[in-house]
Design a protein around this motif. Structure first.
Motif, short mmCIF file in Angstrom:
data_model
loop_
_atom_site.label_atom_id
_atom_site.label_comp_id
_atom_site.label_asym_id
_atom_site.label_seq_id
_atom_site.Cartn_x
_atom_site.Cartn_y
_atom_site.Cartn_z
N LEU A 131 40.32 103.69 25.51
CA LEU A 131 38.90 103.84 25.21
C LEU A 131 38.57 105.30 24.95
O LEU A 131 37.79 105.62 24.07
N LYS A 132 39.23 106.18 25.70
CA LYS A 132 39.02 107.60 25.50
C LYS A 132 39.35 107.94 24.05
O LYS A 132 38.62 108.63 23.36
N ARG A 133 40.47 107.37 23.63
CA ARG A 133 40.88 107.66 22.26
C ARG A 133 39.91 107.05 21.26
O ARG A 133 39.66 107.61 20.21
N PRO B 137 57.30 93.49 27.60
CA PRO B 137 55.84 93.32 27.75
C PRO B 137 55.07 94.64 27.71
O PRO B 137 54.00 94.72 27.13
N GLU B 138 55.67 95.72 28.29
CA GLU B 138 54.93 96.98 28.33
C GLU B 138 54.83 97.62 26.95
O GLU B 138 53.95 98.42 26.68
N LEU B 139 55.80 97.31 26.07
CA LEU B 139 55.81 97.95 24.75
C LEU B 139 55.19 97.07 23.67
O LEU B 139 54.75 97.56 22.63
N SER B 140 55.14 95.78 23.95
CA SER B 140 54.83 94.85 22.86
C SER B 140 53.40 95.00 22.33
O SER B 140 53.09 94.56 21.24
N ARG B 141 52.54 95.67 23.13
CA ARG B 141 51.17 95.85 22.64
C ARG B 141 51.09 96.89 21.52
O ARG B 141 50.11 96.96 20.78
N ILE B 142 52.13 97.73 21.39
CA ILE B 142 52.07 98.81 20.37
C ILE B 142 52.38 98.22 19.00
O ILE B 142 53.43 97.61 18.79
N ILE C 72 41.38 94.90 24.01
CA ILE C 72 40.05 94.78 24.63
C ILE C 72 39.71 93.31 24.86
O ILE C 72 39.25 92.92 25.93
N ILE C 73 40.01 92.48 23.85
CA ILE C 73 39.74 91.04 24.01
C ILE C 73 40.57 90.50 25.18
O ILE C 73 40.06 89.83 26.06
N HIS C 74 41.85 90.86 25.19
CA HIS C 74 42.73 90.38 26.25
C HIS C 74 42.14 90.73 27.62
O HIS C 74 42.11 89.92 28.53
N GLU C 75 41.66 91.99 27.73
CA GLU C 75 41.19 92.40 29.05
C GLU C 75 39.85 91.78 29.41
O GLU C 75 39.57 91.56 30.57
N THR C 76 38.99 91.53 28.42
CA THR C 76 37.71 90.93 28.79
C THR C 76 37.87 89.45 29.07
O THR C 76 37.11 88.88 29.83
N GLU C 77 38.87 88.83 28.45
CA GLU C 77 38.97 87.40 28.69
C GLU C 77 39.84 87.07 29.89
O GLU C 77 39.94 85.93 30.29
#
Ligand code: C2E
Ligand code: CA
Ligand code: CA
Length: 565
Positions: free
Chosen positions: A5-7, A83-88, A138-143
């Motif tokens: 979010l900072k970014r 899992p830790e890298l797959s979001r990139i 963001i969607i992942h975290e809100t849902e």
């Protein structure tokens, strides 16, 4: 997430360009470096090290496919499987159609074709890939629920309905898991222990749904929903879950109840299935071992019956179908038992269903708050009766009414009670309030406050069903009460079980310690009565003396007492 979010707020995003050809790296770098912080790697192995180091701050990888050491495909496969890298997001650099399709299948988010003759297109693709990836996080975290990583309830139902649609409404099973008395666990062992239990349960549920084509959510703090393709052997499945859960939770003080609706047809929708699973789960409310219940036709009929009672309730109040009966309590301290008070108990004289006992409707009305209306009605009827007996016999016979745990949460409780007494022209001290012990243990602070203020206003409090609510001795000494009422189940066997008799004696000793009288209810025989008297019990209520009586009959009893006095 915060980093991201900072970014988003304008700080530079970091991009890694992985290519073995220096010129290519530099060209791409030149196109992007005014917009992004750019790093370079000359092969997959070097890149992987950088990616691991900077996984939390990295926004994008631009990846050439043909390189020495570790090629682009291998690196892509590593990234997409961790899992830790797959979001990139990864954009692939290619010059062949074939490779584009293959890399997209492997999880690349886009591709850029060599040579790089259209810088604007390249910049647009880079920015779009980054944005898509950030939005999906963001969607992942809100849902999803932060503690367990499972869906939030709203998204769960949304996606569940999508699953149903996509599968052409194939049969599905709904399962509800609920941690028994979770708030007590939190209170006794601390929040972090409570969280640990929920996380373990969350992991267990992840394992159930992973790869099953199902989904799951944490519905509210201690309740989980699982929606999975129908199993023909739901009994066997839940048996397996129950055994597994006992191992996973690994703490015998904690138990989970599981309710299920197994639907091999497709007449129900997702919400109806969960309504039924919840109902099956609720049926286990008073069990404290890990156990399950499956919605069936018996439960279905019961549900219809409950719905009927709920919908008939308002009319019943208007038409005075609820009647209050009075069971006398006798003071046995002297040579001769003396009628000292009574307990008001409600019955429902239903025009179609006949006489219904409170066992059938009290907990039902507690579940939806209707009990407050009913209790208010019973209190008013009782006050009116106390008043008329007082006028008739010249003295007041105190009567106790039951105060449901739900009433305790009504901030207007004391006003309501005082209003009722005032209307009847009585003092608050002429009404006794029975509050079940488990209400004290479920929410001790709240109840102690409420009860203290009620006592200050003159009401007297009897702790009902004592011995069932697991009060600690420590807590008991700080409780504001005026009498202890032993739970009936301890009285049943005192004549045949010395252990039960001893228990009753101990409870009487506790009452002595607290300096309050002891009431035994459910006393049916002369033998029980003698034993209780010898043990030091003060007051007796039960069939031995009398069943609960309609007000006219209770008045006759008062009349007789007066004559004998
Ligand atoms: P409770 O408050 O523990 O009431 C005592 C129950 O034991 C009554 O059942 C009473 O009829 C029964 N009982 C009395 N003596 C004997 C005996 O010698 N042997 C046996 N086997 N039973 C005896 P009832 O009237 O069916 O009430 C059941 C429960 O329903 C009550 O338990 C109370 O928790 C609830 N209840 C009844 N009336 C009201 C009400 O107006 N408001 C609320 N909130 N709850 C009520
Ligand atoms: Ca009672
Ligand atoms: Ca009781």
């Amino acid at each position: 997430m915060q980093e991201l979010l900072k970014r988003k707020k304008g700080l530079h995003r970091k991009v890694i360009i992985v290519d073995d050809e220096f010129i290519q790296r530099e060209m791409l770098g030149a196109m992007l470096s005014d917009l992004y912080e750019v790093d370079f790697a000359e092969n997959g192995a070097v890149a992987l090290e950088m990616i691991r180091r900077e996984q939390n701050t990295l926004s994008l990888i631009i990846l050439d496919l043909h390189m020495p050491e570790m090629d682009g495909y291998s690196l892509l496969s590593v990234i997409k499987n961790e899992p830790e890298l797959s979001r990139i997001p990864v954009i692939v650099l290619t010059s062949e159609r074939e490779a584009e399709a293959k890399s997209l299948r492997m999880g690349a988010s886009d591709f850029i074709t060599k040579p790089y003759d259209m810088p604007d297109v390249i910049r647009a693709r880079v920015s779009r890939s980054i944005e898509l990836a950030e939005n999906s996080i963001i969607i992942h975290e809100t849902e999803r629920d932060e503690l367990t990583g499972l869906f939030h309830k709203e998204f769960f139902f949304e996606y569940g309905k999508m699953v149903d649609k996509q599968n052409d409404y194939a049969p599905m099973d709904a399962i509800v898991l609920d941690v028994n008395r979770f708030h007590v666990i939190n209170e006794l062992y601390g929040r972090s222990y409570g969280d640990l239990v929920l996380r373990r349960l969350g992991n267990f549920i992840h394992d159930i749904v992973n790869g099953s084509g199902g989904l799951a959510c944490r519905s509210d703090s201690n309740c989980f929903y699982v929606y999975i393709p129908h199993s023909d052997d739901i009994d066997g499945l839940l048996n397996k879950y129950t055994e597994l859960l006992k191992k996973i939770i690994g703490d015998s003080k904690i138990s989970i109840r599981i309710g299920a609706c197994s639907d091999d047809r497709t007449e129900l929708d997702m919400e109806q299935r969960f309504d039924r699973a919840r109902l099956a789960c609720r049926k286990l409310r008073r069990t404290y071992t890990t156990s399950f219940s499956i919605y069936d036709s018996v439960l279905h009929d019961k549900e219809l019956h409950s719905e009927r009672l709920i919908s008939d309730m308002d009319r019943a109040l208007e038409e005075k179908q609820f009647i209050v009966v009075y069971q006398p309590k006798y003071d046995i301290r002297g040579d001769k038992p003396i009628l000292s008070s009574a307990e008001a108990l409600v019955r429902w004289k239903h025009p179609d269903l006949g006489m219904i006992g409170p066992g059938e409707f009290i907990s039902l009305f507690e579940d939806n708050g209707l009990i407050q209306k009913l209790d208010r009605y019973v209190w008013s009827e009782t006050a009116a009766n106390i008043r008329s007996w007082k006028e008739c016999f010249g003295h007041s016979v105190p009567v106790s009414v039951n105060v449901s745990r739900v009433d305790i949460f009504n901030p207007l409780l004391s006003e309501i009670l005082t209003g009722i007494m005032k209307t009847a022209g009585l003092e608050n001290g002429e009404l006794l309030l029975e509050i079940t012990e488990s209400a004290y243990t479920d929410n001790s602070e709240r109840i102690i406050d409420t009860v203290s203020s009620l006592r200050q206003m003159g009401f007297r409090i009897e702790m009902d069903d004592f011995g069932c609510g697991y009060s600690s001795l420590n807590m008991l000494t700080s409780l504001p009460i005026d009498a202890l009422k032993l739970d009936m189940k301890f009285i049943h066997n005192i004549c045949v079980s010395p252990k039960d008799l001893r228990l009753v004696e101990i409870m009487i000793e506790i009452a002595r310690l607290l300096e309050v009288p002891v009431i035994a209810e459910g006393v049916e025989t002369a033998e029980q009565m003698e034993l209780l008297k010898n043990a030091g019990c003060d007051i007796i209520q039960g069939y031995y003396f009398s069943r609960p009586l309609p007000p006219e009959d209770f008045a006759k009893l008062l009349e007789k007492e007066k004559e004998n006095a």
